[in-house]
Design a protein around this motif. Sequence first.
Motif, mmCIF file in Angstrom:
data_model
loop_
_atom_site.group_PDB
_atom_site.id
_atom_site.type_symbol
_atom_site.label_atom_id
_atom_site.label_comp_id
_atom_site.label_asym_id
_atom_site.label_seq_id
_atom_site.Cartn_x
_atom_site.Cartn_y
_atom_site.Cartn_z
ATOM 1 N N CYS A 92 1.186 -1.527 -0.146
ATOM 2 C CA CYS A 92 -0.156 0.107 -0.045
ATOM 3 C C CYS A 92 1.231 0.960 -0.286
ATOM 4 O O CYS A 92 1.765 1.523 1.001
ATOM 5 C CB CYS A 92 -1.381 -0.114 1.851
ATOM 6 N N TYR A 93 0.739 1.662 -1.288
ATOM 7 C CA TYR A 93 1.286 3.365 -1.151
ATOM 8 C C TYR A 93 0.857 4.440 -1.031
ATOM 9 O O TYR A 93 -0.388 4.200 -1.303
ATOM 10 C CB TYR A 93 1.910 3.895 -2.424
ATOM 11 N N PRO A 94 1.085 5.276 0.273
ATOM 12 C CA PRO A 94 0.206 6.739 0.254
ATOM 13 C C PRO A 94 -0.090 7.124 -1.033
ATOM 14 O O PRO A 94 -0.917 8.345 -0.250
ATOM 15 C CB PRO A 94 1.514 7.501 1.927
ATOM 16 N N MET A 95 1.124 7.279 -1.581
ATOM 17 C CA MET A 95 0.719 8.241 -2.764
ATOM 18 C C MET A 95 1.741 8.303 -3.944
ATOM 19 O O MET A 95 2.212 7.236 -3.827
ATOM 20 C CB MET A 95 1.421 9.798 -2.380
ATOM 21 N N ARG A 96 1.052 8.411 -5.295
ATOM 22 C CA ARG A 96 1.385 8.059 -6.300
ATOM 23 C C ARG A 96 3.234 7.965 -6.587
ATOM 24 O O ARG A 96 3.895 6.977 -7.056
ATOM 25 C CB ARG A 96 1.024 8.384 -7.658
ATOM 26 N N SER A 97 3.798 8.798 -5.950
ATOM 27 C CA SER A 97 4.471 9.375 -6.207
ATOM 28 C C SER A 97 5.935 8.185 -5.636
ATOM 29 O O SER A 97 7.534 7.798 -5.631
ATOM 30 C CB SER A 97 5.473 10.248 -5.553
ATOM 31 N N THR A 196 -5.087 2.589 -7.842
ATOM 32 C CA THR A 196 -5.414 4.667 -7.494
ATOM 33 C C THR A 196 -6.929 5.085 -6.955
ATOM 34 O O THR A 196 -7.350 4.745 -8.454
ATOM 35 C CB THR A 196 -5.146 4.963 -8.607
ATOM 36 N N THR A 197 -6.466 4.946 -5.894
ATOM 37 C CA THR A 197 -8.087 5.265 -4.888
ATOM 38 C C THR A 197 -8.065 6.737 -4.845
ATOM 39 O O THR A 197 -7.956 7.368 -3.770
ATOM 40 C CB THR A 197 -8.507 4.514 -4.104
ATOM 41 N N PRO A 204 -5.328 13.022 -8.014
ATOM 42 C CA PRO A 204 -5.273 11.794 -8.214
ATOM 43 C C PRO A 204 -2.962 12.190 -7.699
ATOM 44 O O PRO A 204 -2.883 10.144 -7.579
ATOM 45 C CB PRO A 204 -5.166 11.739 -9.842
ATOM 46 N N ALA A 205 -2.706 12.420 -7.944
ATOM 47 C CA ALA A 205 -0.883 12.549 -7.675
ATOM 48 C C ALA A 205 -0.732 11.660 -6.185
ATOM 49 O O ALA A 205 -0.008 11.608 -6.404
ATOM 50 C CB ALA A 205 -0.621 13.849 -8.305
ATOM 51 N N LEU A 206 -2.062 12.685 -5.217
ATOM 52 C CA LEU A 206 -1.786 12.391 -4.291
ATOM 53 C C LEU A 206 -2.824 10.985 -3.825
ATOM 54 O O LEU A 206 -2.599 10.704 -2.685
ATOM 55 C CB LEU A 206 -1.909 13.503 -3.576
#
Length: 249
Positions: A92-97, A196-197, A204-206
């Motif tokens: 699980c990644y907190p944001m796309r970056s 990406t939820t 969306p990037a965040l």
Amino acid sequence: MPATLTSSHSTTGNERLRGAMVAANVTIEGLADHLAVDAKSVDRWLNSDRTPHARNAEAAAKLLGADAYHLWPKLADRHRSTPTAQDEVVACYPMRSTVPYGLWRSTLAGATTVIDLAVANLLFLADAVWDLPTLLADKSAAGVRVRIVTPEDFAGPVTGLGDVFPSLLTVPGLRLSTHPGLRADVMRADDDLLVTTPIDGLTPALAPVLHLRRLGAAPMVGGYLATLDHLFATATPARSASHLRAVAA
């Protein structure tokens, strides 16, 4: 000295696991390191009838190129090994970056059966998978079912799939469609999903990204697969059948 598959033990126990490790050239310590478990646990799996937790069994089987239920038939009989939604979460990644950059492309490149792309953010996908049209064309030619659905109405200068990936419109075999209700980005490659939820108030990037892998009855992944099927069933084709025939010719 690294533990070998025969150290201080006779050739007994789980012969299926032993054979898979030999074929994959994976040692006891190598498998233990990959799973972040003690080497003694792997040794017990090899030399007794001990069965690992479903999560470790699936991860080990993936590394060895085998089926977890073939390596450990008792998985199906143990209630505590019944897959749960948590077991399906690879990361699980907190944001796309924060997602490893190569994961987007490697996930698609590993597909052998199906690729589904429900993509609200085409510009990001163009950056993350630089050779997407070629990759999808090759997969489609190899017999992989490829479906892509994008929003019906885009905000800003991007007006459709043809603006970002114009060459995809000429690839035969790809199912291209649009849907008015698409918001999330869901990338499916066989049993792996990158989701990406969207969160209200965040770009969306965040938004957080889930890496999911279908396991057993798939209580979590199953919901996303059902959503994908619904999207494609109710979407509008982006090109006509006659256009597809013309391109193929």
